[in-house]
Design a protein around this motif. Structure first.
Motif, PDB file in Angstrom:
ATOM      1  N   PHE A 104      58.488  35.081  25.147  1.00 48.75           N
ATOM      2  CA  PHE A 104      59.065  35.080  23.808  1.00 48.75           C
ATOM      3  C   PHE A 104      58.736  33.830  22.982  1.00 48.75           C
ATOM      4  CE2 PHE A 104      62.627  34.494  20.821  1.00 48.75           C
ATOM      5  CZ  PHE A 104      62.566  35.688  20.129  1.00 48.75           C
ATOM      6  N   PRO A 105      58.931  32.614  23.531  1.00 52.02           N
ATOM      7  CA  PRO A 105      58.631  31.417  22.729  1.00 52.02           C
ATOM      8  C   PRO A 105      57.177  31.388  22.266  1.00 52.02           C
ATOM      9  CG  PRO A 105      59.785  30.824  24.748  1.00 52.02           C
ATOM     10  CD  PRO A 105      59.435  32.266  24.869  1.00 52.02           C
ATOM     11  N   LEU A 106      56.265  31.862  23.130  1.00 46.65           N
ATOM     12  CA  LEU A 106      54.853  31.858  22.762  1.00 46.65           C
ATOM     13  C   LEU A 106      54.569  32.899  21.695  1.00 46.65           C
ATOM     14  CD1 LEU A 106      53.268  31.534  26.322  1.00 46.65           C
ATOM     15  CD2 LEU A 106      53.687  29.729  24.653  1.00 46.65           C
ATOM     16  N   SER A 107      55.278  34.031  21.768  1.00 47.01           N
ATOM     17  CA  SER A 107      55.025  35.076  20.782  1.00 47.01           C
ATOM     18  C   SER A 107      55.511  34.628  19.395  1.00 47.01           C
ATOM     19  CB  SER A 107      55.693  36.392  21.194  1.00 47.01           C
ATOM     20  OG  SER A 107      57.077  36.319  20.996  1.00 47.01           O
ATOM     21  N   LEU A 108      56.542  33.781  19.353  1.00 45.76           N
ATOM     22  CA  LEU A 108      56.974  33.237  18.065  1.00 45.76           C
ATOM     23  C   LEU A 108      55.878  32.376  17.445  1.00 45.76           C
ATOM     24  CD1 LEU A 108      60.671  32.082  18.691  1.00 45.76           C
ATOM     25  CD2 LEU A 108      59.884  34.186  17.614  1.00 45.76           C
ATOM     26  N   LYS A 109      55.064  31.803  18.317  1.00 46.46           N
ATOM     27  CA  LYS A 109      53.978  30.932  17.841  1.00 46.46           C
ATOM     28  C   LYS A 109      52.681  31.706  17.695  1.00 46.46           C
ATOM     29  CE  LYS A 109      55.949  26.726  17.987  1.00 46.46           C
ATOM     30  NZ  LYS A 109      57.314  27.255  17.915  1.00 46.46           N
ATOM     31  N   HIS A 110      52.744  33.033  17.812  1.00 45.78           N
ATOM     32  CA  HIS A 110      51.580  33.911  17.665  1.00 45.78           C
ATOM     33  C   HIS A 110      50.458  33.571  18.641  1.00 45.78           C
ATOM     34  CE1 HIS A 110      53.695  35.275  14.145  1.00 45.78           C
ATOM     35  NE2 HIS A 110      53.706  34.046  13.675  1.00 45.78           N
ATOM     36  N   VAL A 111      50.832  33.194  19.845  1.00 44.09           N
ATOM     37  CA  VAL A 111      49.832  32.999  20.890  1.00 44.09           C
ATOM     38  C   VAL A 111      49.293  34.378  21.284  1.00 44.09           C
ATOM     39  CG1 VAL A 111      49.506  32.242  23.281  1.00 44.09           C
ATOM     40  CG2 VAL A 111      50.970  30.924  21.737  1.00 44.09           C
ATOM     41  N   PRO A 112      47.976  34.525  21.453  1.00 43.23           N
ATOM     42  CA  PRO A 112      47.409  35.843  21.798  1.00 43.23           C
ATOM     43  C   PRO A 112      48.081  36.429  23.047  1.00 43.23           C
ATOM     44  CG  PRO A 112      45.649  34.264  21.389  1.00 43.23           C
ATOM     45  CD  PRO A 112      46.933  33.506  21.306  1.00 43.23           C
ATOM     46  N   LYS A 113      48.211  37.750  23.045  1.00 37.80           N
ATOM     47  CA  LYS A 113      48.980  38.436  24.072  1.00 37.80           C
ATOM     48  C   LYS A 113      48.504  38.121  25.493  1.00 37.80           C
ATOM     49  CE  LYS A 113      51.184  42.784  24.999  1.00 37.80           C
ATOM     50  NZ  LYS A 113      52.363  43.149  24.292  1.00 37.80           N
ATOM     51  N   LYS A 114      47.195  38.178  25.666  1.00 35.77           N
ATOM     52  CA  LYS A 114      46.640  37.966  27.005  1.00 35.77           C
ATOM     53  C   LYS A 114      46.994  36.564  27.511  1.00 35.77           C
ATOM     54  CE  LYS A 114      43.458  38.777  30.372  1.00 35.77           C
ATOM     55  NZ  LYS A 114      44.100  37.884  31.319  1.00 35.77           N
ATOM     56  N   VAL A 115      46.829  35.590  26.649  1.00 41.50           N
ATOM     57  CA  VAL A 115      47.078  34.196  27.023  1.00 41.50           C
ATOM     58  C   VAL A 115      48.544  34.011  27.412  1.00 41.50           C
ATOM     59  CG1 VAL A 115      47.035  31.801  26.224  1.00 41.50           C
ATOM     60  CG2 VAL A 115      45.280  33.415  25.436  1.00 41.50           C
ATOM     61  N   ARG A 116      49.443  34.542  26.568  1.00 40.34           N
ATOM     62  CA  ARG A 116      50.853  34.285  26.836  1.00 40.34           C
ATOM     63  C   ARG A 116      51.327  35.076  28.043  1.00 40.34           C
ATOM     64  NH1 ARG A 116      52.270  37.625  21.563  1.00 40.34           N
ATOM     65  NH2 ARG A 116      53.223  39.443  22.531  1.00 40.34           N
ATOM     66  N   ARG A 117      50.742  36.238  28.264  1.00 41.01           N
ATOM     67  CA  ARG A 117      51.095  37.035  29.432  1.00 41.01           C
ATOM     68  C   ARG A 117      50.746  36.278  30.713  1.00 41.01           C
ATOM     69  NH1 ARG A 117      52.584  43.006  28.802  1.00 41.01           N
ATOM     70  NH2 ARG A 117      54.237  41.757  27.900  1.00 41.01           N
ATOM     71  N   ASP A 118      49.539  35.728  30.741  1.00 42.37           N
ATOM     72  CA  ASP A 118      49.097  34.980  31.925  1.00 42.37           C
ATOM     73  C   ASP A 118      49.976  33.758  32.150  1.00 42.37           C
ATOM     74  OD1 ASP A 118      47.158  36.822  32.204  1.00 42.37           O
ATOM     75  OD2 ASP A 118      45.497  35.571  31.470  1.00 42.37           O
ATOM     76  N   ARG A 119      50.272  33.078  31.058  1.00 45.43           N
ATOM     77  CA  ARG A 119      51.077  31.860  31.144  1.00 45.43           C
ATOM     78  C   ARG A 119      52.490  32.205  31.663  1.00 45.43           C
ATOM     79  NH1 ARG A 119      51.825  26.828  32.246  1.00 45.43           N
ATOM     80  NH2 ARG A 119      53.483  25.847  31.056  1.00 45.43           N
ATOM     81  N   ALA A 120      53.079  33.272  31.124  1.00 39.37           N
ATOM     82  CA  ALA A 120      54.420  33.665  31.537  1.00 39.37           C
ATOM     83  C   ALA A 120      54.436  34.068  33.013  1.00 39.37           C
ATOM     84  CB  ALA A 120      54.921  34.815  30.668  1.00 39.37           C
ATOM     85  N   GLN A 121      53.370  34.773  33.403  1.00 39.80           N
ATOM     86  CA  GLN A 121      53.211  35.187  34.797  1.00 39.80           C
ATOM     87  C   GLN A 121      53.206  33.970  35.720  1.00 39.80           C
ATOM     88  OE1 GLN A 121      52.137  38.763  35.133  1.00 39.80           O
ATOM     89  NE2 GLN A 121      53.207  38.371  37.042  1.00 39.80           N
ATOM     90  N   GLU A 122      52.441  32.966  35.303  1.00 40.56           N
ATOM     91  CA  GLU A 122      52.310  31.718  36.048  1.00 40.56           C
ATOM     92  C   GLU A 122      53.681  31.054  36.215  1.00 40.56           C
ATOM     93  OE1 GLU A 122      50.173  27.595  34.723  1.00 40.56           O
ATOM     94  OE2 GLU A 122      49.248  29.455  34.038  1.00 40.56           O
ATOM     95  N   LEU A 123      54.444  31.026  35.117  1.00 42.02           N
ATOM     96  CA  LEU A 123      55.758  30.376  35.151  1.00 42.02           C
ATOM     97  C   LEU A 123      56.744  31.154  36.029  1.00 42.02           C
ATOM     98  CD1 LEU A 123      56.811  27.801  33.775  1.00 42.02           C
ATOM     99  CD2 LEU A 123      54.626  28.576  32.901  1.00 42.02           C
TER     100      LEU A 123
END
Lengths: 255, 263
Positions: A104-123
């Motif tokens: 969610f925080p990344l999507s507020l910053k319009h981070v591309p879906k693939k990037v934020r998905r991977d990052r969230a997965q990592e976390l």
């Protein structure tokens, strides 16, 4: 970052709020410096203003007086790139899955879906929740929710993690597990953690340094360097040193 | 729980039984002369009347449906939109709630003659009347929904630096959807009532108009045929809302129940 500059610098902070009976002093003359990478616990009796202080550090509440610098930035408004915040109630959005909450925080910053998905997965893996990505909050236990909440707080990789009694709503057993979990996350990520609690045990178990606050109006009445070795172990809670630490805090705040 | 389990009929069976008994009474009581057919024609007569003038009913149903659809869009669009717009300010929500609940208390039907004077007796006056009729519950429901949102949702969004727009569309709207849907249910039902009442009062089109016309000519079977159509419209609308509720509100019931378990 220069090693001489503290991660957090609070100077001459005071806070009063307006109540029906007039102005009430809540925090008086708070000065705090926290070096990068430290685990600092603020402990004090209920209503001492420690949560308000944390909200001010996170930029969610403006102090009446004084300044707060986090990583060199004045925290006059929330800045998730500097400080991730974890609240007592996990406060996940119930209409989003665990993964979507972390994203969610990344999507507020319009981070591309693939990037934020991977990052969230990592976390989520970091907090030990791989395999629970698609669960909704109501399908998770209290401890799991708080893990998701920590993952969300870290997803933008801020240097600071601020936690407002994050484990207060959990049962004793989960609370201890979560404490260990948090310490291991902290050691892996090298974040600076500011952790507010009213539990003396939690404070002594987790902290490098304990800041003890008085009852309202909140003042800093003691700073304690915790010299227990790391990694902390559950057995340490029954050592004399641990008991002395707890007693020292207790003697300060019991009045 | 055990007392519920001991009940011999499930709620579903009870409902079904109730409907069957109602249908039987409707058919048999007038059929055997216990109720004058002028007051209540047997169900089969009403259905036959419906079948006999099906094209007429469908034509007028089409008029009513258009009016209902349009008025729902206006009433719920304005009610929910305005509610959300005000939602970021607590003070505004309070003021709006007071004003709107006073407005809601006014029986708007007394204004209908005015509407026909302003808009004529066609589609416009019906839609205007039904829109206002449905607006208030939508607006009030949205305000109430937004007000009951867990404040932590808002704090979290703020701590993440969400803009006002993001706060509304990413947090307030999804969090309020279950309440908004119940507002939509009440608002939509009132729009249907509004359209039918408007048609019955002054109109030359629509199912409500047919009901009034046939009542004037004492053709009870055809009056009840019209009533059946209105009932069908309401039931279909209700099912639609239920479907939407299931699709979007799944988390609300479960969070509530898990909180109860926790406490």
């Amino acid at each position: 970052m220069q090693s001489t500059d503290p991660m957090v610098r609070i100077s001459n902070l005071s806070h009063t709020y307006q109540s029906r009976d007039g102005l009430v002093p809540a925090l008086i003359d708070i000065n705090i410096e926290i070096q990068a990478g430290r685990f600092v616990v603020i402990v004090g009796p209920s209503g001492c203003g420690k949560s308000s202080l944390l909200m001010m550090m996170a930029g969610l509440l403006a102090p009446s007086q004084g300044t707060i610098l986090c990583s060199g930035h004045a925290m006059t408004s929330p800045n998730p790139d500097i400080a991730g915040v974890v609240f007592q109630e996990a406060s996940l959005y119930p209409w989003l899955t665990a993964l979507e909450n972390v994203e969610f925080p990344l999507s507020l910053k319009h981070v591309p879906k693939k990037v934020r998905r991977d990052r969230a997965q990592e976390l989520l893996s970091l907090v030990g929740l791989q395999g629970f990505e698609d669960r909704y909050p109501h399908e998770l236990s209290g401890g799991m929710k708080q893990r998701v909440s920590i993952a969300r707080g870290l997803v933008q990789d801020p240097p600071l993690l601020m936690m407002d009694e994050p484990f207060a709503a959990l049962d004793e057993q989960t609370r201890i597990t979560m404490g260990d979990e948090l310490l291991s996350i902290w050691e892996k990520t090298k974040k600076t953690v500011v952790f507010v609690t009213h539990s003396l045990t939690e404070a002594a178990y987790l902290a490098d340094e304990i800041i003890v606050m008085s009852a309202r109006p909140g003042k800093i009445i003691d700073r304690i360097e915790v010299d227990l070795p790391r990694p902390r172990k559950y057995e340490m809670m029954s050592t004399v040193r641990f008991a002395q630490l707890r007693e020292r805090i207790w003697n300060q705040i019991k009045h | 729980m055990s007392s519920i389990n001991q009940n011999r009929f499930s709620p579903r069976t009870t409902r079904l039984l109730f409907v069957v008994i109602l249908i039987l009474c409707w058919e048999l009581l007038p059929r055997f002369g216990y109720i004058p057919t002028l007051f209540l024609p047997p169900l089969s007569d009403a259905l036959m009347a419906l079948w006999g003038s099906l094209s007429e009913y469908l034509t007028h149903l089409w008029f009513s449906t258009q009016a209902i659809g349009l008025a729902i869009v206006i009433a719920c669009g304005a009610g929910i939109g305005l509610g959300l717009l005000l939602s970021t300010s607590r003070a505004l929500v309070g003021i709006a709630q007071q004003l709107a609940s006073s407005g809601y208390a006014v029986p708007i039907v007394i204004l209908y003659p005015l509407f026909t004077a302003w808009f004529g007796i066609g589609m416009h006056s019906k839609v205007a009347f039904a829109s206002i009729y449905g607006f208030f519950p939508c607006f009030l429901g949205t305000l109430a929904g937004v007000k009951t949102i867990d404040r932590h949702y808002i704090t979290i969004a703020r701590s993440l630096g969400a803009s006002r727009r993001q706060l509304i569309f990413r947090v307030l709207l999804p969090a309020a959807i279950p309440t908004i849907l119940s507002a939509f249910r009440v608002g939509g039902s009132l729009v249907i009532v509004g359209v039918v009442v408007a048609e019955m009062l002054t109109s030359a089109q629509g199912v409500g108009y047919l009901i009034t016309r046939y009542r004037g000519s004492l053709d009870s079977a055809k009056v009840f045929a019209g009533i059946l159509i209105v009932v069908a419209v309401v039931l279909i609308f209700d099912q639609l809302i239920r479907y939407l509720e299931r699709r979007t509100g799944f988390w609300r019931l479960s969070t509530q129940s898990s909180e109860n378990v926790g406490a």
